[in-house]
Design a protein around this motif. Sequence first.
Motif, PDB file in Angstrom:
ATOM      1  N   MET A 157       0.666  -1.308  -0.117  1.00 50.88           N
ATOM      2  CA  MET A 157       0.050   0.141  -0.031  1.00 50.88           C
ATOM      3  C   MET A 157       0.943   1.147   0.046  1.00 50.88           C
ATOM      4  SD  MET A 157      -2.878  -0.992   2.814  1.00 50.88           S
ATOM      5  CE  MET A 157      -3.711  -2.487   2.578  1.00 50.88           C
ATOM      6  N   HIS A 158       1.825   1.390   0.740  1.00 50.91           N
ATOM      7  CA  HIS A 158       2.673   2.567   0.930  1.00 50.91           C
ATOM      8  C   HIS A 158       3.496   2.605  -0.354  1.00 50.91           C
ATOM      9  CE1 HIS A 158       5.031   5.678   2.602  1.00 50.91           C
ATOM     10  NE2 HIS A 158       6.246   5.058   2.430  1.00 50.91           N
ATOM     11  N   ASN A 159       3.967   1.440  -1.144  1.00 55.74           N
ATOM     12  CA  ASN A 159       4.539   1.815  -2.414  1.00 55.74           C
ATOM     13  C   ASN A 159       3.645   2.468  -3.445  1.00 55.74           C
ATOM     14  OD1 ASN A 159       7.127   0.903  -1.637  1.00 55.74           O
ATOM     15  ND2 ASN A 159       6.721  -1.225  -2.172  1.00 55.74           N
ATOM     16  N   VAL A 160       2.322   1.981  -3.396  1.00 48.37           N
ATOM     17  CA  VAL A 160       1.330   2.295  -4.364  1.00 48.37           C
ATOM     18  C   VAL A 160       1.247   3.987  -4.142  1.00 48.37           C
ATOM     19  CG1 VAL A 160      -0.963   2.587  -5.076  1.00 48.37           C
ATOM     20  CG2 VAL A 160       0.059   0.336  -4.766  1.00 48.37           C
ATOM     21  N   TYR A 161       1.184   4.381  -2.590  1.00 46.92           N
ATOM     22  CA  TYR A 161       1.008   5.780  -2.560  1.00 46.92           C
ATOM     23  C   TYR A 161       2.398   6.497  -3.018  1.00 46.92           C
ATOM     24  CZ  TYR A 161       1.371   9.941   0.445  1.00 46.92           C
ATOM     25  OH  TYR A 161       1.509  11.156   0.867  1.00 46.92           O
ATOM     26  N   LYS A 162       3.368   5.897  -2.894  1.00 52.13           N
ATOM     27  CA  LYS A 162       4.553   6.808  -3.299  1.00 52.13           C
ATOM     28  C   LYS A 162       4.618   6.833  -4.781  1.00 52.13           C
ATOM     29  CE  LYS A 162       7.857   3.837  -1.776  1.00 52.13           C
ATOM     30  NZ  LYS A 162       9.309   3.425  -1.249  1.00 52.13           N
ATOM     31  N   MET A 163       4.168   5.836  -5.573  1.00 58.99           N
ATOM     32  CA  MET A 163       3.921   5.780  -7.116  1.00 58.99           C
ATOM     33  C   MET A 163       3.005   6.841  -7.600  1.00 58.99           C
ATOM     34  SD  MET A 163       4.656   2.131  -8.504  1.00 58.99           S
ATOM     35  CE  MET A 163       3.282   1.376  -7.387  1.00 58.99           C
ATOM     36  N   LEU A 164       2.027   7.356  -6.791  1.00 55.52           N
ATOM     37  CA  LEU A 164       1.069   8.489  -6.982  1.00 55.52           C
ATOM     38  C   LEU A 164       1.398   9.674  -6.975  1.00 55.52           C
ATOM     39  CD1 LEU A 164      -2.017   8.397  -7.922  1.00 55.52           C
ATOM     40  CD2 LEU A 164      -2.458   8.635  -5.346  1.00 55.52           C
ATOM     41  N   LYS A 165       1.104  10.543  -8.144  1.00 52.08           N
ATOM     42  CA  LYS A 165       1.577  11.755  -8.064  1.00 52.08           C
ATOM     43  C   LYS A 165       0.781  12.633  -6.841  1.00 52.08           C
ATOM     44  CE  LYS A 165       2.552  12.591 -12.946  1.00 52.08           C
ATOM     45  NZ  LYS A 165       2.033  13.118 -14.254  1.00 52.08           N
TER      46      LYS A 165
END
Length: 254
Positions: A157-165
């Motif tokens: 979940m945190h990695n998805v957050y990081k990939m989002l602008k």
Amino acid sequence: MLTTKQKADLGILFKIPNEIRLAYLRLKFAGDKVICPCCQSTFREFAPFSIWKKPNSWCVQCESLERHRALWMYLETKTDIYSKPLKLLHVAPEDMFFKRFEKEPNIEYYPADILPYLYRKGTKYLDLLSPDIPDNTFDVIICNHVFAYIEDDKTAMHNVYKMLKPGGWGILQVALDPTKAVTHEDLTITDPKERERIFGLNDHVRLYGLDYADKLKEAGFDVLIDDYTAEFSDEEIFKYGFWKGDPFYVVSKK
């Protein structure tokens, strides 16, 4: 879209090729009482989804299920995904969405999964536990029914957050039991039959509860829980073949 395993299970169950069975079911369910938003096909009702024996569930033309049809309409009516230039990450890309997203002129489409060979040609490799993608890359991320397969869902979940602008948004759905306040997880359960009994599928490692929104917030997201199907009458729920009370978890990043 059914997974390869689900299609194989159905093939074994009926002992006939999937395309032949689909053609038979299209005739069996011919009619005009329901309509699939994804492919515009009409039937007297949607076919039962045989693995879980759910009625009015499975479109035998495009193979959409309830969650796919609701998401299709949600994206069209509640978002700007088709109206402005954007870069879209689609994890575990369902076939009916893949076909549309890759054709939309405003979308720079990035379909990806850890098992890309299970999906349409063009799907890229992506491990959510160690994504080889720079931070702040995507305007929109769609990731549906993925986290329950991943033991370290917090990192995913945190990695998805990081990939989002910053300013971006996403829809991150999971299998969720609305009667449970707390997610049920037990990584010591490895027997496939026991996993299926407890978590719903034999390769799931948890069943989320109402604390799912808190997990998304801990990853950094702002979270909107949008009970989209509450806007529809019971007749419309049947017509489009939705699950009632299956809200969308719409996330955003400041």
